[in-house]
Scaffold this motif. Structure first.
Motif: not given
Length: 143
Positions: A73-78
């Protein structure tokens, strides 16, 4: 009777807000999704307690799985999307504003600026290198 840590951490309204962001970044293919609400509760539990990931209670699932989903989720920009929506809607009170310590700069003297550490080392050496012999006047005073 033992109470569950995972129960009632997030209200239904809070989950409704977060769920739309999670579903928006979820890939349509792949494995069946886990209980995202429980994973999010686990992440929030870690954030609120400051505990290491390995100390995550078993009720939230395996710590490694929760951490892996957090990283995805962090890498996806959530998190950025959630924070932007909270700020845009005025849902985050001013009391929740935080600063990141990586951008806080200390005064140059706090970093051991020129002369600071050197002067202290020289002072310690001066005290440590005083003569160790007894002076003549002290020897006469002590029978």
């Amino acid at each position: 009777m033992e109470t569950s840590l995972a129960r009632d951490l997030m209200s239904d309204e809070e989950w409704a807000f977060h769920e739309r962001f999670i579903l928006a970044i979820r890939a349509p293919n792949g494995r069946k999704p886990t209980n995202h609400r429980l994973v999010l509760d686990g992440i929030f539990w870690i954030a609120s307690t400051g505990s290491p990931w390995r100390d995550l209670p078993d009720e939230f699932g395996r710590w490694s799985s929760v951490y892996r989903q957090f990283r995805r989720w962090t890498l996806a920009g959530l998190w950025e999307g959630m924070l932007e929506a909270l700020n845009a809607n005025g849902l985050a009170p001013d009391a929740l504003q935080m600063i990141d310590s990586t951008v806080v700069r200390a005064h140059h003297q706090a970093a051991g600026a020129k002369g600071g550490l050197r002067d202290r080392v020289l002072a310690v050496r001066a005290v440590d290198s005083r003569p160790r012999s007894i002076s003549v006047s002290t020897a006469r005073a002590c029978p």
